[in-house]
Write an enzyme that holds these catalytic residues in place. Structure first.
Site, PDB file in Angstrom:
ATOM      1  N   HIS A 191      -6.871  -5.739  -1.674  1.00  9.24           N
ATOM      2  CA  HIS A 191      -5.781  -4.920  -1.128  1.00  9.24           C
ATOM      3  C   HIS A 191      -4.968  -5.770  -0.153  1.00  9.24           C
ATOM      4  O   HIS A 191      -5.061  -5.630   1.069  1.00  9.24           O
ATOM      5  CB  HIS A 191      -6.368  -3.695  -0.433  1.00  9.24           C
ATOM      6  CG  HIS A 191      -5.370  -2.596  -0.214  1.00  9.24           C
ATOM      7  ND1 HIS A 191      -4.721  -1.962  -1.253  1.00  9.24           N
ATOM      8  CD2 HIS A 191      -4.909  -2.005   0.920  1.00  9.24           C
ATOM      9  CE1 HIS A 191      -3.918  -1.040  -0.768  1.00  9.24           C
ATOM     10  NE2 HIS A 191      -4.012  -1.050   0.549  1.00  9.24           N
ATOM     11  N   ASP A 208      -8.683  -4.984  -6.065  1.00 10.15           N
ATOM     12  CA  ASP A 208      -8.350  -3.999  -5.033  1.00 10.15           C
ATOM     13  C   ASP A 208      -9.211  -2.747  -5.209  1.00 10.15           C
ATOM     14  O   ASP A 208      -9.121  -2.065  -6.234  1.00 10.15           O
ATOM     15  CB  ASP A 208      -6.870  -3.643  -5.145  1.00 10.15           C
ATOM     16  CG  ASP A 208      -6.355  -2.848  -3.961  1.00 10.15           C
ATOM     17  OD1 ASP A 208      -7.171  -2.204  -3.273  1.00 10.15           O
ATOM     18  OD2 ASP A 208      -5.135  -2.872  -3.724  1.00 10.15           O
ATOM     19  N   SER A 214       0.846  -1.192   0.000  1.00 14.81           N
ATOM     20  CA  SER A 214       0.000   0.000   0.000  1.00 14.81           C
ATOM     21  C   SER A 214       0.882   1.243   0.000  1.00 14.81           C
ATOM     22  O   SER A 214       1.664   1.424  -0.935  1.00 14.81           O
ATOM     23  CB  SER A 214      -0.960  -0.040   1.186  1.00 14.81           C
ATOM     24  OG  SER A 214      -1.990   0.895   1.038  1.00 14.81           O
TER      25      SER A 214
END
Length: 653
Positions: free
Chosen positions: A597, A565, A478
């Site tokens: 994600h 995601d 991320s």
């Protein structure tokens, strides 16, 4: 006797990243049932057994594809509730499993809907307040849910873009909050189901991440706050609802007050915690204090209270011994007994697990970065937290960025250290838990001072003799994936290679594609990252986007992405891979079509770690378990760069 890394066996990937034997232990509010997560045909499901006879266990769910990772008991102990999405899309629905019959019901049978929990009740144990965005994906309406019948009653239609709500023990809405023009929040009283026109208090941007309501006492007379207003580090404040008078309950000199333990019936705070280099619990209630001391005397390392009965006479305790697999215990406070419940990963018993060291690293502009270092086994003969000679290092960058790294057993640290790397996790500016000044020092500093902090940490590690200048990799998920791309584009000569996991490459398109339910707080993204609605902000986002510097990449890069995601779209990875391929720059790109994600399915996580460790071994010279048949058991699709990682071509053949 002197030892080196070769004297220690490889810990199999599956032992660290495969399914745990058991996890997530809880006790029902009435104290009659134990529950936990454990595999059924290789997929994590919920199990249950009578507390009086733990051997009479049975699986209560039958998930086939994705593991169940979050569940809890209904307040009346009649059912187990869990949330689940589809293939990583983060549209979490709520499911109920009847404890007596095992019958399963979908409590929120809607499409493209993400539920939010608003409140539970000691008084009304069979009901909860939830938010549903099935009417408008950007806003959650509030419903009263009867968890036994499944009936939903609308309590408030959210047509004014409120970002959150707070209720009391009667499940009556008492507060609503909305993002304001300053990037903070306005807090409104809710009277008879209607939100008042004017806020009763507000925060600006600087306090937005360190100030939030923490709930009412059961009688509704006291509202607790974690509050950073008028101070740097957030304190625990009690506000008298009738008079508005506020009382300081607790504060810490280096960290924000983080968590609390509350009386299971009255909701009064009994203990509080803060986490600077290590989590500390401080008791207010004498009985709670004695129990915490009892546990501290008997458990090595750290522990946490993860479940309590309504009578508060039995606790489920998670214990992290740090260099041994985590364990869970049943603590009977009345009898004064502490009985084993389970070992999460018994296969790690006797494995060469290593210590984690907390470190404070100074930045070039005077900040202090709380950080955590792990060294490969056999490289630190005197145990002083420095290797006897420099070793390759992986800078492991946490996501968020408004999150943090913490001390304790970390499977990524153990895995990488076992492969021969020092692992350094740094709480760079913008990380949470260390005061608002530390958070706000990151405003508009993506790829700026936030990246300087990471470079300063690398320089510290080189200066301390932990690693050599040409043996440092950067890796993260991320924001950590973004930091990896920044590292290889803004400072292309610093890192030997990078591993980007679901990281954005283009801040402009990242903000264009955020999930609709984040829109009530989008102003904060704009003020902390760059506002695309202004020429200056848009230019800043372009300037800080690794995509526009892709031609600077000169070191090996591995990118891993979940196709579903909702936060960092696959297009973020696609864009930079396409740019690198246009420039003829080698890149390895793996996509998981059934993930979002991050990688929830153990088969996919194992495939990712297999690819990563073989990639790092080629870059840094560490050890690696062969890829073997790991990829064939996953959904991994190697889109490009298969020949850059040892074992991938052979696997395909």
């Amino acid at each position: 006797m002197n030892q080196n890394l070769a004297d220690f066996p490889l810990i199999p990937r599956d032992n660290l990243f495969g399914n745990p034997t058991k996890a997530g232990g809880q006790i029902s509010p009435d104290g009659k049932w134990l529950s936990w997560l454990a595999p059924v045909d290789g997929v994590l499901n919920i199990w249950m057994a009578p507390k009086a006879d733990p051997s009479a266990a049975k699986a209560m769910t039958a998930a086939k594809d994705r593991p169940i990772r979050e569940y809890f008991w209904a307040g009346d102990s009649k059912s187990l509730l869990y949330i689940q999405d589809k293939a990583g899309d983060e549209n979490f629905l709520l499911y109920r499993v009847d404890a007596a019959s095992g019958e399963e019901t979908t409590l929120t049978p809607f499409e493209n809907t993400r539920i939010r929990f608003v409140g539970g009740s000691h008084e009304h144990k069979d009901k909860v307040l939830i938010g549903l965005n099935n009417r408008d994906p950007s806003m959650h309406d509030i419903y009263l849910l009867d968890v036994n019948s499944g009936s939903l009653t609308e309590k408030l239609r959210n047509e004014e873009n409120y970002a959150g709500f707070l209720a009391d023990d009667e499940l009556v809405l008492r507060m609503a909050l909305k993002q304001n023009a300053e990037g903070g929040a306005d807090f409104f009283k809710v009277i008879d189901g209607k939100v008042e026109d004017e806020p009763f208090t507000s925060t600006g941007l600087e306090d937005s991440m360190t100030t939030s309501p923490a709930g009412f006492t059961a009688d509704g007379s006291v509202l607790y706050w974690i509050d950073g207003r008028g101070r740097d580090r957030a304190a625990l404040i009690a506000e008298d609802v009738a008079s508005g008078e506020k009382t300081l309950i607790a504060e810490h000199d280096k960290a924000d007050v983080g968590g609390t333990m509350r009386d299971t019936k009255t909701g009064v705070v009994q203990a509080w915690s803060a986490n600077y280099l290590r989590r500390e619990w401080h008791a207010i209630d004498e009985g709670i204090g004695k129990s915490l001391e009892f546990l501290k005397e008997r458990l090595p390392g750290d522990f946490a209270v993860q479940s309590r009965t309504e009578e508060d006479d039995v606790w489920i305790i998670g214990n992290d011994p740090l260099t041994a697999p985590s364990r869970t215990f049943i603590y009977d406070r009345t009898a004064g007994t502490l009985e084993p419940f389970y070992v999460t990963r018994p296969e790690l018993e006797g494995a060469p697990l290593v210590a984690m060291y907390s470190r404070e690293i100074a930045t070039r502009d005077g900040l202090t970065l709380p950080s955590f270092l792990t060294l490969p086994p056999g490289t630190d003969a005197d145990g002083d937290g420095k290797p006897d000679a420099p070793v390759p290092l992986v800078l492991l960058v946490h996501g968020g960025p408004w999150a943090r790294d913490a001390y304790g057993f970390n499977p990524m640290h153990q895995w990488l250290a076992n492969r021969g790397y020092a692992v350094l996790s740094v709480n760079y500016r913008g990380s949470t838990g260390f005061g608002k000044g530390f958070i706000n020092a990151a405003n508009l500093e993506w790829a700026g001072k936030m990246h300087d902090d990471l470079i300063d940490a690398v320089e510290w590690a080189i200066g301390e003799g932990i690693t050599a200048r040409d043996k440092v990799a950067i890796m993260g998920g991320s924001y950590g994936g973004y930091a990896t791309l920044v590292g290889l584009t803004f400072t292309p000569e610093v890192f030997a290679c990078g591993v980007d996991i679901v990281g954005p490459s283009n801040l402009e398109t990242l903000l264009e594609t955020i999930p609709p339910y984040w829109k009530p707080v989008v102003k904060q993204f704009h003020q902390r990252m760059g506002n695309p609605e202004t020429p200056e902000g848009l230019q800043l986002l372009k300037d800080r986007s690794p995509l526009h510097r892709a031609n600077a990449i000169c070191r090996p890069l591995l990118i891993a992405q979940g196709a579903n995601d909702p936060r960092v779209k696959q297009s973020e990875s696609d864009q930079i891979v396409e740019a690198m391929e246009r420039d003829g720059t080698p890149v390895t790109y793996v996509v998981f079509p059934d993930e979002g994600h991050g990688f929830a399915r153990p088969e996919n996580n194992l495939a990712f770690t297999a690819i990563s460790e073989n990639f790092l071994a080629e870059c840094l010279g560490g050890r690696a378990e062969p890829v073997g048949d790991t990829l064939g058991k996953s959904t991994a699709e190697i889109r490009t760069g298969k020949d850059h990682v040892k074992g991938l071509v052979a696997e395909d053949a």
